[in-house]
Design a protein around this motif. Structure first.
Motif, PDB file in Angstrom:
ATOM      1  N   PRO A 224      48.326  34.771  26.189  1.00 43.88           N
ATOM      2  CA  PRO A 224      48.226  36.044  26.912  1.00 43.88           C
ATOM      3  C   PRO A 224      48.850  35.922  28.304  1.00 43.88           C
ATOM      4  O   PRO A 224      48.663  34.918  28.985  1.00 43.88           O
ATOM      5  N   ARG A 225      49.605  36.942  28.693  1.00 45.00           N
ATOM      6  CA  ARG A 225      50.301  36.926  29.985  1.00 45.00           C
ATOM      7  C   ARG A 225      50.120  38.254  30.702  1.00 45.00           C
ATOM      8  O   ARG A 225      49.936  39.289  30.077  1.00 45.00           O
ATOM      9  N   ASN A 226      50.226  38.182  32.031  1.00 51.46           N
ATOM     10  CA  ASN A 226      50.205  39.421  32.805  1.00 51.46           C
ATOM     11  C   ASN A 226      51.629  39.970  32.897  1.00 51.46           C
ATOM     12  O   ASN A 226      52.562  39.405  32.309  1.00 51.46           O
ATOM     13  N   ALA A 227      51.812  41.037  33.646  1.00 48.25           N
ATOM     14  CA  ALA A 227      53.119  41.701  33.729  1.00 48.25           C
ATOM     15  C   ALA A 227      54.202  40.808  34.325  1.00 48.25           C
ATOM     16  O   ALA A 227      55.382  40.977  34.030  1.00 48.25           O
ATOM     17  N   THR A 228      53.821  39.837  35.145  1.00 50.44           N
ATOM     18  CA  THR A 228      54.815  38.941  35.748  1.00 50.44           C
ATOM     19  C   THR A 228      55.057  37.681  34.918  1.00 50.44           C
ATOM     20  O   THR A 228      55.850  36.840  35.294  1.00 50.44           O
ATOM     21  N   GLY A 229      54.331  37.552  33.798  1.00 52.47           N
ATOM     22  CA  GLY A 229      54.540  36.409  32.908  1.00 52.47           C
ATOM     23  C   GLY A 229      53.576  35.251  33.094  1.00 52.47           C
ATOM     24  O   GLY A 229      53.658  34.255  32.380  1.00 52.47           O
ATOM     25  N   LYS A 230      52.657  35.372  34.050  1.00 49.71           N
ATOM     26  CA  LYS A 230      51.674  34.306  34.269  1.00 49.71           C
ATOM     27  C   LYS A 230      50.674  34.283  33.116  1.00 49.71           C
ATOM     28  O   LYS A 230      50.177  35.327  32.686  1.00 49.71           O
ATOM     29  N   ILE A 231      50.363  33.089  32.628  1.00 51.07           N
ATOM     30  CA  ILE A 231      49.386  32.945  31.546  1.00 51.07           C
ATOM     31  C   ILE A 231      47.997  33.289  32.081  1.00 51.07           C
ATOM     32  O   ILE A 231      47.598  32.810  33.143  1.00 51.07           O
ATOM     33  N   LEU A 232      47.284  34.111  31.342  1.00 45.68           N
ATOM     34  CA  LEU A 232      45.950  34.557  31.744  1.00 45.68           C
ATOM     35  C   LEU A 232      44.889  33.612  31.188  1.00 45.68           C
ATOM     36  O   LEU A 232      44.331  33.832  30.116  1.00 45.68           O
ATOM     37  N   LYS A 233      44.614  32.558  31.942  1.00 51.33           N
ATOM     38  CA  LYS A 233      43.616  31.572  31.511  1.00 51.33           C
ATOM     39  C   LYS A 233      42.246  32.201  31.332  1.00 51.33           C
ATOM     40  O   LYS A 233      41.501  31.824  30.438  1.00 51.33           O
ATOM     41  N   ARG A 234      41.905  33.165  32.173  1.00 46.22           N
ATOM     42  CA  ARG A 234      40.577  33.776  32.069  1.00 46.22           C
ATOM     43  C   ARG A 234      40.386  34.432  30.700  1.00 46.22           C
ATOM     44  O   ARG A 234      39.293  34.439  30.161  1.00 46.22           O
ATOM     45  N   ASN A 235      41.445  34.997  30.133  1.00 51.03           N
ATOM     46  CA  ASN A 235      41.353  35.601  28.796  1.00 51.03           C
ATOM     47  C   ASN A 235      41.103  34.540  27.734  1.00 51.03           C
ATOM     48  O   ASN A 235      40.424  34.797  26.738  1.00 51.03           O
ATOM     49  N   LEU A 236      41.653  33.359  27.922  1.00 52.72           N
ATOM     50  CA  LEU A 236      41.449  32.264  26.968  1.00 52.72           C
ATOM     51  C   LEU A 236      40.059  31.662  27.113  1.00 52.72           C
ATOM     52  O   LEU A 236      39.447  31.247  26.133  1.00 52.72           O
ATOM     53  N   ARG A 237      39.541  31.595  28.348  1.00 53.22           N
ATOM     54  CA  ARG A 237      38.215  31.017  28.606  1.00 53.22           C
ATOM     55  C   ARG A 237      37.076  31.945  28.209  1.00 53.22           C
ATOM     56  O   ARG A 237      36.008  31.498  27.817  1.00 53.22           O
ATOM     57  N   GLU A 238      37.286  33.247  28.359  1.00 53.23           N
ATOM     58  CA  GLU A 238      36.210  34.229  28.212  1.00 53.23           C
ATOM     59  C   GLU A 238      35.382  34.080  26.934  1.00 53.23           C
ATOM     60  O   GLU A 238      34.150  34.097  27.006  1.00 53.23           O
ATOM     61  N   PRO A 239      35.966  33.910  25.754  1.00 49.71           N
ATOM     62  CA  PRO A 239      35.114  33.796  24.556  1.00 49.71           C
ATOM     63  C   PRO A 239      34.174  32.587  24.593  1.00 49.71           C
ATOM     64  O   PRO A 239      33.075  32.637  24.045  1.00 49.71           O
ATOM     65  N   TYR A 240      34.583  31.530  25.246  1.00 47.89           N
ATOM     66  CA  TYR A 240      33.755  30.324  25.311  1.00 47.89           C
ATOM     67  C   TYR A 240      32.599  30.472  26.295  1.00 47.89           C
ATOM     68  O   TYR A 240      31.519  29.936  26.079  1.00 47.89           O
ATOM     69  N   TRP A 241      32.831  31.153  27.402  1.00 48.76           N
ATOM     70  CA  TRP A 241      31.840  31.240  28.464  1.00 48.76           C
ATOM     71  C   TRP A 241      31.000  32.516  28.403  1.00 48.76           C
ATOM     72  O   TRP A 241      30.093  32.703  29.204  1.00 48.76           O
ATOM     73  N   ARG A 242      31.252  33.377  27.459  1.00 52.23           N
ATOM     74  CA  ARG A 242      30.613  34.698  27.364  1.00 52.23           C
ATOM     75  C   ARG A 242      29.089  34.618  27.444  1.00 52.23           C
ATOM     76  O   ARG A 242      28.454  35.396  28.132  1.00 52.23           O
TER      77      ARG A 242
END
Length: 118
Positions: A94-112
């Motif tokens: 997952p990336r934002n509009a500038t192309g940065k990888i969105l780590k928070r989106n990857l972490r969220e299911p684990y830390w929910r």
């Protein structure tokens, strides 16, 4: 108490069992693996160590690299505590509009369901 660490820290450093692990150091080793197109490292919760290293990988076209292959590759090149204990495979990161990888989106299911979101 619900502790939230702000995303500007960008989670480049994680703590596992009292040891600091610098995510870009692990990511640099993963970049050397020829069967990965993209990769990122995140901390995921584990009761014993607070968090542990997890790699999220996009395989190169035609690759069948396995979780065990990736962990073994890292164990030859990193200290044991720096090696991923698990690997997730994704079609894309997952990336934002500038192309940065969105780590928070990857972490969220684990830390929910945790009181702490590291």
């Amino acid at each position: 108490m619900d502790i939230r660490i702000a995303d500007p820290f960008s989670h480049e450093l994680l703590c596992s069992g009292g040891e600091n692990i610098y995510c870009p150091e692990v990511e640099n080793v993963l970049m050397a693996h020829p069967e990965m197109a993209e990769r990122i490292v995140i901390g995921i919760p584990v009761p014993r160590w607070v968090q542990t290293v997890n790699a999220v990988v996009v395989r190169a076209p035609g690759s069948m690299v396995s979780e065990a292959d990736i962990i073994a590759f890292c164990r030859e090149r990193l200290a044991h505590n720096q090696c991923p204990t698990s690997v997730d495979f994704a079609d894309e990161l997952p990336r934002n509009a500038t192309g940065k990888i969105l780590k928070r989106n990857l972490r969220e299911p684990y830390w929910r369901d945790h009181d702490r979101n590291i």
